[in-house]
Design a protein around this motif. Structure first.
Motif, PDB file in Angstrom:
ATOM      1  N   TRP A 237      -4.724  -0.507   7.081  1.00  0.00           N
ATOM      2  CA  TRP A 237      -5.943   0.167   6.637  1.00  0.00           C
ATOM      3  C   TRP A 237      -7.093  -0.128   7.578  1.00  0.00           C
ATOM      4  O   TRP A 237      -7.093  -1.125   8.298  1.00  0.00           O
ATOM      5  CB  TRP A 237      -6.301  -0.132   5.186  1.00  0.00           C
ATOM      6  CG  TRP A 237      -6.531  -1.554   4.751  1.00  0.00           C
ATOM      7  CD1 TRP A 237      -5.666  -2.350   4.061  1.00  0.00           C
ATOM      8  CD2 TRP A 237      -7.741  -2.321   4.890  1.00  0.00           C
ATOM      9  NE1 TRP A 237      -6.241  -3.564   3.788  1.00  0.00           N
ATOM     10  CE2 TRP A 237      -7.515  -3.571   4.274  1.00  0.00           C
ATOM     11  CE3 TRP A 237      -8.984  -2.090   5.465  1.00  0.00           C
ATOM     12  CZ2 TRP A 237      -8.490  -4.583   4.233  1.00  0.00           C
ATOM     13  CZ3 TRP A 237      -9.959  -3.088   5.438  1.00  0.00           C
ATOM     14  CH2 TRP A 237      -9.698  -4.312   4.818  1.00  0.00           C
TER      15      TRP A 237
ATOM     16  N   ILE B  56      -2.349   0.939  -5.026  1.00  0.00           N
ATOM     17  CA  ILE B  56      -2.401  -0.372  -4.366  1.00  0.00           C
ATOM     18  C   ILE B  56      -1.723  -1.393  -5.269  1.00  0.00           C
ATOM     19  O   ILE B  56      -1.896  -1.379  -6.489  1.00  0.00           O
ATOM     20  CB  ILE B  56      -3.857  -0.783  -4.057  1.00  0.00           C
ATOM     21  CG1 ILE B  56      -4.466   0.191  -3.047  1.00  0.00           C
ATOM     22  CG2 ILE B  56      -3.931  -2.211  -3.527  1.00  0.00           C
ATOM     23  CD1 ILE B  56      -5.934  -0.063  -2.743  1.00  0.00           C
TER      24      ILE B  56
ATOM     25  N   ALA C 240      -6.107   5.822  -4.921  1.00  0.00           N
ATOM     26  CA  ALA C 240      -5.094   5.247  -4.028  1.00  0.00           C
ATOM     27  C   ALA C 240      -4.248   4.229  -4.777  1.00  0.00           C
ATOM     28  O   ALA C 240      -4.766   3.393  -5.529  1.00  0.00           O
ATOM     29  CB  ALA C 240      -5.778   4.577  -2.835  1.00  0.00           C
TER      30      ALA C 240
ATOM     31  N   GLY D 132      -8.152  -3.436  -3.818  1.00  0.00           N
ATOM     32  CA  GLY D 132      -8.192  -2.277  -4.692  1.00  0.00           C
ATOM     33  C   GLY D 132      -9.611  -1.892  -5.055  1.00  0.00           C
ATOM     34  O   GLY D 132      -9.944  -0.695  -5.145  1.00  0.00           O
TER      35      GLY D 132
ATOM     36  N   ALA E 102     -11.246   0.357  -2.508  1.00  0.00           N
ATOM     37  CA  ALA E 102     -10.398   1.494  -2.121  1.00  0.00           C
ATOM     38  C   ALA E 102     -11.209   2.668  -1.595  1.00  0.00           C
ATOM     39  O   ALA E 102     -10.761   3.394  -0.704  1.00  0.00           O
ATOM     40  CB  ALA E 102      -9.542   1.935  -3.307  1.00  0.00           C
ATOM     41  N   ASP E 103     -12.407   2.863  -2.120  1.00  0.00           N
ATOM     42  CA  ASP E 103     -13.219   3.990  -1.682  1.00  0.00           C
ATOM     43  C   ASP E 103     -13.981   3.706  -0.390  1.00  0.00           C
ATOM     44  O   ASP E 103     -14.710   4.577   0.109  1.00  0.00           O
ATOM     45  CB  ASP E 103     -14.209   4.388  -2.785  1.00  0.00           C
ATOM     46  CG  ASP E 103     -13.515   5.057  -3.963  1.00  0.00           C
ATOM     47  OD1 ASP E 103     -12.407   5.587  -3.766  1.00  0.00           O
ATOM     48  OD2 ASP E 103     -14.071   5.030  -5.081  1.00  0.00           O
TER      49      ASP E 103
ATOM     50  N   ILE F 119      -6.393   4.166   4.133  1.00  0.00           N
ATOM     51  CA  ILE F 119      -5.045   3.612   4.205  1.00  0.00           C
ATOM     52  C   ILE F 119      -4.167   4.572   4.995  1.00  0.00           C
ATOM     53  O   ILE F 119      -4.055   5.747   4.651  1.00  0.00           O
ATOM     54  CB  ILE F 119      -4.456   3.391   2.803  1.00  0.00           C
ATOM     55  CG1 ILE F 119      -5.320   2.408   2.000  1.00  0.00           C
ATOM     56  CG2 ILE F 119      -3.021   2.872   2.898  1.00  0.00           C
ATOM     57  CD1 ILE F 119      -4.908   2.284   0.536  1.00  0.00           C
TER      58      ILE F 119
ATOM     59  N   PHE G 184       0.782  -1.227   0.000  1.00  0.00           N
ATOM     60  CA  PHE G 184       0.000   0.000   0.000  1.00  0.00           C
ATOM     61  C   PHE G 184       0.822   1.290   0.000  1.00  0.00           C
ATOM     62  O   PHE G 184       0.264   2.372   0.136  1.00  0.00           O
ATOM     63  CB  PHE G 184      -0.939  -0.011   1.219  1.00  0.00           C
ATOM     64  CG  PHE G 184      -1.824  -1.225   1.275  1.00  0.00           C
ATOM     65  CD1 PHE G 184      -2.846  -1.400   0.356  1.00  0.00           C
ATOM     66  CD2 PHE G 184      -1.615  -2.214   2.234  1.00  0.00           C
ATOM     67  CE1 PHE G 184      -3.657  -2.525   0.380  1.00  0.00           C
ATOM     68  CE2 PHE G 184      -2.421  -3.341   2.274  1.00  0.00           C
ATOM     69  CZ  PHE G 184      -3.441  -3.498   1.349  1.00  0.00           C
TER      70      PHE G 184
ATOM     71  N   GLN H 168      -3.733   2.695  -9.532  1.00  0.00           N
ATOM     72  CA  GLN H 168      -4.588   3.573  -8.761  1.00  0.00           C
ATOM     73  C   GLN H 168      -6.033   3.096  -8.860  1.00  0.00           C
ATOM     74  O   GLN H 168      -6.499   2.704  -9.937  1.00  0.00           O
ATOM     75  CB  GLN H 168      -4.485   5.016  -9.264  1.00  0.00           C
ATOM     76  CG  GLN H 168      -3.162   5.677  -8.913  1.00  0.00           C
ATOM     77  CD  GLN H 168      -3.090   7.103  -9.395  1.00  0.00           C
ATOM     78  OE1 GLN H 168      -2.984   7.342 -10.597  1.00  0.00           O
ATOM     79  NE2 GLN H 168      -3.147   8.058  -8.468  1.00  0.00           N
ATOM     80  N   TYR H 169      -6.724   3.117  -7.717  1.00  0.00           N
ATOM     81  CA  TYR H 169      -8.082   2.576  -7.651  1.00  0.00           C
ATOM     82  C   TYR H 169      -9.058   3.608  -7.118  1.00  0.00           C
ATOM     83  O   TYR H 169      -8.704   4.448  -6.267  1.00  0.00           O
ATOM     84  CB  TYR H 169      -8.115   1.357  -6.730  1.00  0.00           C
ATOM     85  CG  TYR H 169      -7.459   0.109  -7.295  1.00  0.00           C
ATOM     86  CD1 TYR H 169      -8.205  -0.835  -7.996  1.00  0.00           C
ATOM     87  CD2 TYR H 169      -6.101  -0.117  -7.106  1.00  0.00           C
ATOM     88  CE1 TYR H 169      -7.609  -1.987  -8.490  1.00  0.00           C
ATOM     89  CE2 TYR H 169      -5.499  -1.268  -7.605  1.00  0.00           C
ATOM     90  CZ  TYR H 169      -6.261  -2.197  -8.294  1.00  0.00           C
ATOM     91  OH  TYR H 169      -5.666  -3.337  -8.793  1.00  0.00           O
TER      92      TYR H 169
END
Length: 485
Positions: A414, A132, A130, A140, A143-144, A148, A79, A124-125
């Motif tokens: 996370w 990952i 982010a 991933g 992610a929202d 993290i 991460f 990026q996700y």
């Protein structure tokens, strides 16, 4: 003098009395019994720091599921994306970056500290964008939903003290675990299940041991110790009745045993006698509750597909994640998972890939499952290990076969749900992934924040033992306000 002797003999104080009431009759009933001047006298309880069973303020989370990755996964392959390490592959770690950092005995005598970038790519996700690792595509996708933290740091550099520190707030043993503190502070939501449960699994990688001191009640009453579930025919040892003993006979035996224990309590005044009675009664009630929770045959095909086929194999990480959801939705305050196998001192690219495959899908499924059931907002999910990994190779560098040593200065975890801001990255390490440059989060801060989400002021949740007041955060810790809603 006679009064002092009697009170000492019975070993009674207000906090113990209230704690037992909260465990036996619930916090609502307890609240109706309080009187304004209850803590007006002098003594251990004069500060009125905390009343067991009643939060200090409105909680944002009711319970916790802690997915502990034992052995310490590398943040640099998970991460915390550091492209500079690839650009400088094989070059020496600048002394100015390392500073006065103490190293373990495994790398302290190395003549060279060659930098090594991640074998795996990052993407990026989500809207948060982010970064990952490709090792964690399922995480991933959520992610929202997660926050993290890339600026975790700890005081310990070896596994045993570091693991113990994360679980108890102290590097030495014989302290209550975080789950025990939560049980003591809030009690149980379900009288038929313990407030604190423990689940163990082991991956294919190099594993570090876990041990019962990690879920010990320490100096708290033993009713607050973690209850370990196993993957065998008996998920909780000695819970079932012996052959030839039916429920009626069992009830009669427990009543007689309680009467004998009550006589002993009146004679000796040992509070653990009452705790023992509570444990017997809990075991009796669990005989009905546990088999139903352990039964996954009623889970839909969609749920099995979400967690992966291993969720039907008892003792696997996926099965424990599914069980954690079932325990949590049935009112268990603190569910602690330990997944062993993350200690990659060599052969990291291959070993970590196997470990990630074990946990990626099920970890993401747990968050998604809680969310679709409307439980994520009130359940705090945590994922991470006891420290991070070095940005240099342990031993000889091979681009496809390298290892990383222990690194306590900065690493990633996370969190999701329970009033934690979703879709964000908090904290930042330097371009070498070695030092924190923004928003550090120490273990004590981490603990303070978890308790805060449960409605507990970490400075007020105290217990006096051997003449000293103890708390989970010792004499430090600040709530990380930047990650809470």
């Amino acid at each position: 003098m006679e009064k002092d002797f009697l009170e000492s003999r019975l070993n009674i104080n207000r906090r113990r009395f209230l704690s037992r009431l909260s465990l036996g009759i619930g916090s609502v009933a307890l609240g109706s019994l309080l009187i304004p001047d209850l803590f007006s006298g002098k003594g251990d309880e004069a500060e009125a720091d905390f009343i067991a069973g009643i939060p200090n303020f409105a909680p944002k989370a009711k319970r916790v599921i802690y997915l502990f990755q034992d052995g310490a996964p590398s943040q640099l392959e998970s991460f915390d994306y550091k492209p500079k390490l690839r650009q400088m592959m094989g070059q020496e770690l600048p002394p100015s970056v390392r500073g006065d950092q103490i190293l373990t005995g495994m790398t302290a005598k190395q003549a060279s500290f060659p930098l090594v970038g991640s074998f795996y790519d990052f993407k990026q996700y989500g809207e948060s964008r982010a970064w990952i690792s490709d090792l964690f595509p399922h995480i991933g996708k959520i992610a929202d939903d997660i926050c993290i933290i890339r600026s975790m740091n700890t005081d310990a550099i070896n596994h045993d003290p570091a693991l113990t520190f994360f679980q108890t707030g102290a590097q030495q043993g014989n302290r209550p675990s975080m789950g025990s503190w939560v049980s003591y502070g809030l009690g149980s939501e379900n009288k038929n299940l313990p407030a604190f449960t423990v689940l163990l699994s082991k991956g294919k990688g190099n594993g570090q041991g876990v041990y019962s001191k990690l879920w010990s009640n320490g100096f708290l009453d033993s009713i607050h110790q973690g209850v370990q579930f196993s993957s065998g025919e008996d998920p909780i040892l000695y819970l079932n009745d012996p052959e030839g003993l039916n429920r009626h006979e069992r009830r009669k035996m427990l009543d007689n045993l309680a009467a004998l224990n009550d006589i002993n309590y009146k004679q000796f005044g040992d509070p653990e006698i009452n705790t023992k009675i509570q444990q017997y009664e809990m075991a009796y009630r669990m005989q009905t509750a546990v088999p139903e929770i352990m039964d996954v045959s009623k889970e839909s095909d969609d749920i099995v597909k979400m967690y992966g086929p291993e969720c039907l194999i008892p003792g696997t990480y996926a099965a424990n994640c599914l069980l954690a959801r079932k325990l949590s939705e049935n009112g268990v305050r603190f569910v602690q998972l330990y997944h062993q196998g993350w200690d990659q001192h060599n052969n990291l690219p291959q070993e970590m890939a196997g470990q990630a495959k074990d946990v990626d899908q099920a970890s993401a499924a747990l968050v998604t499952d809680l969310k679709q059931r409307g439980l994520l907002d009130e359940t705090l999910v945590i994922w991470g290990g006891e420290f991070g990994r070095t940005n240099y190779s342990q031993g000889k560098l091979d681009v496809a076969n390298y290892g990383r040593d222990h690194h306590p200065r900065c690493f990633s975890v996370w969190m999701a749900g329970g009033g934690i801001k979703p879709g964000m990255v908090y904290g930042e390490s330097d371009e070498f992934g070695y030092n924190i440059v923004k928003d550090p989060v120490h273990v004590h801060d981490f603990h303070a924040t978890i308790l805060n989400q449960l409605g507990i002021d970490h400075k007020k949740l105290t217990f006096k033992s051997q003449g000293r007041r103890y708390r989970l955060t010792d004499v430090a810790g600040n709530v990380v306000k930047g990650i809470i809603t």
